[in-house]
Design an enzyme around this catalytic site. Structure first.
Site, PDB file in Angstrom:
ATOM      1  N   ARG A  88       0.820  -1.217   0.000  1.00  0.00           N
ATOM      2  CA  ARG A  88       0.000   0.000   0.000  1.00  0.00           C
ATOM      3  C   ARG A  88       0.850   1.262   0.000  1.00  0.00           C
ATOM      4  O   ARG A  88       0.307   2.361  -0.029  1.00  0.00           O
ATOM      5  CB  ARG A  88      -0.839   0.000   1.274  1.00  0.00           C
ATOM      6  CG  ARG A  88      -2.327  -0.155   1.074  1.00  0.00           C
ATOM      7  CD  ARG A  88      -2.954  -0.062   2.450  1.00  0.00           C
ATOM      8  NE  ARG A  88      -4.377   0.081   2.420  1.00  0.00           N
ATOM      9  CZ  ARG A  88      -5.237  -0.923   2.430  1.00  0.00           C
ATOM     10  NH1 ARG A  88      -4.819  -2.168   2.429  1.00  0.00           N
ATOM     11  NH2 ARG A  88      -6.526  -0.664   2.444  1.00  0.00           N
ATOM     12  N   ARG A 133     -17.711  -2.946  10.130  1.00  0.00           N
ATOM     13  CA  ARG A 133     -16.347  -2.429  10.171  1.00  0.00           C
ATOM     14  C   ARG A 133     -16.369  -0.993  10.667  1.00  0.00           C
ATOM     15  O   ARG A 133     -17.046  -0.139  10.107  1.00  0.00           O
ATOM     16  CB  ARG A 133     -15.714  -2.508   8.770  1.00  0.00           C
ATOM     17  CG  ARG A 133     -15.022  -3.824   8.544  1.00  0.00           C
ATOM     18  CD  ARG A 133     -14.470  -3.936   7.154  1.00  0.00           C
ATOM     19  NE  ARG A 133     -13.530  -2.864   6.818  1.00  0.00           N
ATOM     20  CZ  ARG A 133     -12.772  -2.884   5.735  1.00  0.00           C
ATOM     21  NH1 ARG A 133     -12.833  -3.907   4.913  1.00  0.00           N
ATOM     22  NH2 ARG A 133     -11.959  -1.888   5.469  1.00  0.00           N
ATOM     23  N   ARG A 144      -9.711   7.317   4.030  1.00  0.00           N
ATOM     24  CA  ARG A 144      -9.088   6.155   3.374  1.00  0.00           C
ATOM     25  C   ARG A 144      -8.859   6.426   1.892  1.00  0.00           C
ATOM     26  O   ARG A 144      -7.840   6.017   1.334  1.00  0.00           O
ATOM     27  CB  ARG A 144      -9.945   4.908   3.576  1.00  0.00           C
ATOM     28  CG  ARG A 144      -9.754   4.339   4.987  1.00  0.00           C
ATOM     29  CD  ARG A 144     -10.899   3.449   5.417  1.00  0.00           C
ATOM     30  NE  ARG A 144     -11.100   2.347   4.519  1.00  0.00           N
ATOM     31  CZ  ARG A 144     -12.267   1.697   4.382  1.00  0.00           C
ATOM     32  NH1 ARG A 144     -13.320   2.086   5.081  1.00  0.00           N
ATOM     33  NH2 ARG A 144     -12.360   0.695   3.556  1.00  0.00           N
TER      34      ARG A 144
HETATM   35  P1  ADP Z   1      -9.968  -1.525   2.036  1.00  0.00           P
HETATM   36  O1  ADP Z   1      -9.373  -2.234   0.876  1.00  0.00           O
HETATM   37  O2  ADP Z   1     -11.451  -1.534   1.998  1.00  0.00           O
HETATM   38  O3  ADP Z   1      -9.386  -0.172   2.260  1.00  0.00           O
HETATM   39  P2  ADP Z   1      -8.546  -3.287   3.907  1.00  0.00           P
HETATM   40  O4  ADP Z   1      -9.313  -4.350   4.570  1.00  0.00           O
HETATM   41  O5  ADP Z   1      -7.577  -3.680   2.851  1.00  0.00           O
HETATM   42  O6  ADP Z   1      -9.645  -2.286   3.361  1.00  0.00           O
HETATM   43  O7  ADP Z   1      -7.734  -2.416   4.991  1.00  0.00           O
HETATM   44  C1  ADP Z   1      -8.364  -1.830   6.112  1.00  0.00           C
HETATM   45  C2  ADP Z   1      -7.340  -1.071   6.950  1.00  0.00           C
HETATM   46  O8  ADP Z   1      -6.298  -1.977   7.391  1.00  0.00           O
HETATM   47  C3  ADP Z   1      -6.586   0.043   6.231  1.00  0.00           C
HETATM   48  O9  ADP Z   1      -7.312   1.266   6.209  1.00  0.00           O
HETATM   49  C4  ADP Z   1      -5.307   0.126   7.087  1.00  0.00           C
HETATM   50  O10 ADP Z   1      -5.509   0.812   8.299  1.00  0.00           O
HETATM   51  C5  ADP Z   1      -5.026  -1.342   7.432  1.00  0.00           C
HETATM   52  N1  ADP Z   1      -4.135  -1.965   6.438  1.00  0.00           N
HETATM   53  C6  ADP Z   1      -4.455  -3.020   5.622  1.00  0.00           C
HETATM   54  N2  ADP Z   1      -3.432  -3.321   4.814  1.00  0.00           N
HETATM   55  C7  ADP Z   1      -2.433  -2.425   5.100  1.00  0.00           C
HETATM   56  C8  ADP Z   1      -1.126  -2.175   4.585  1.00  0.00           C
HETATM   57  N3  ADP Z   1      -0.615  -2.917   3.590  1.00  0.00           N
HETATM   58  N4  ADP Z   1      -0.398  -1.172   5.117  1.00  0.00           N
HETATM   59  C9  ADP Z   1      -0.877  -0.419   6.123  1.00  0.00           C
HETATM   60  N5  ADP Z   1      -2.094  -0.579   6.638  1.00  0.00           N
HETATM   61  C10 ADP Z   1      -2.881  -1.562   6.146  1.00  0.00           C
END
Ligand code: ADP
Length: 187
Positions: A88, A133, A144
């Site tokens: 990310r 969530r 986000r």
């Molecule tokens: P979405 O794709 O709907 O944004 P995710 O389930 O992938 O949701 O992620 C939810 C939250 O988990 C993110 O907003 C972040 O806080 C955390 N998160 C998930 N993956 C990562 C990552 N690779 N790096 C940092 N934070 C992460």
């Protein structure tokens, strides 16, 4: 098949990952799901991540890099995997390159699922009704989305530069998005 699904919150990465899991018989590695499980189990990592995730900010690279590196060593990742929600940030992408090189693995494709920002907010608000969530509410969703454009969107050019990027229109019906992904990864 080793794939990354890239795209903003609500683009449909999770939905598509689940379908591709059965199509290709490889696991989905969702850092979001792994972090939510850690929160539910109240592990030290979950406790550290909860507030950050509830705000819609990113958990530290150190934590998520550790999760992924450990997960990639599981037996079920031998035939391949679908990374959903990781990397990310550019530093995470660098860390992933290093991990994969050390493990002797290469990526086959990075699939970007594109979507219209207004539709994304509506989709995530709708999902909030069923998902429970804490981060699926309008203010957090906007945060986000802006975290995505600032920190994650640069990965599109990063992977384009490596010749791995495939873009798929995420505004089509679910099965058409799946078909487009399958065509893209087989080209
Ligand atoms: P979405 O794709 O709907 O944004 P995710 O389930 O992938 O949701 O992620 C939810 C939250 O988990 C993110 O907003 C972040 O806080 C955390 N998160 C998930 N993956 C990562 C990552 N690779 N790096 C940092 N934070 C992460």
């Amino acid at each position: 098949m080793r794939l990354i699904l890239l795209g903003p919150p609500g683009a449909g990465k999770g939905t598509q990952a689940e379908i591709l899991v059965s199509a290709y018989g490889i696991p989905q590695l969702s850092t979001g799901n792994i972090l939510r499980a850690a929160i539910a189990e109240k592990t030290p990592m979950g406790l550290a991540a909860k507030e950050i995730m509830d705000r819609g900010d990113l958990v530290s690279d150190e934590i998520v890099n550790g999760i992924v590196s450990e997960r990639l060593d599981h037996e079920d990742c031998k035939p391949g995997f679908i990374l959903d929600g990781f990397p990310r940030t550019i530093p995470q992408a660098g860390a992933l390159d290093k991990m994969l090189a050390e493990k002797g693995m290469g990526l086959d494709a990075v699939v970007e699922i594109t979507a219209d920002p207004d539709v994304l907010v509506a989709r995530v608000i709708n999902r909030a009704k069923e998902s429970n969530r804490a981060d699926d509410n309008p203010d957090v969703i906007r945060n986000r989305l802006s975290v995505y454009s600032e920190q994650t969107a640069p990965l599109v050019e990063f992977y384009r530069g490596k010749g791995l990027l495939k873009s798929v229109d995420g505004m089509q019906p679910v099965d058409e998005v799946t078909a487009a992904i399958r065509r893209a990864v087989h080209n």
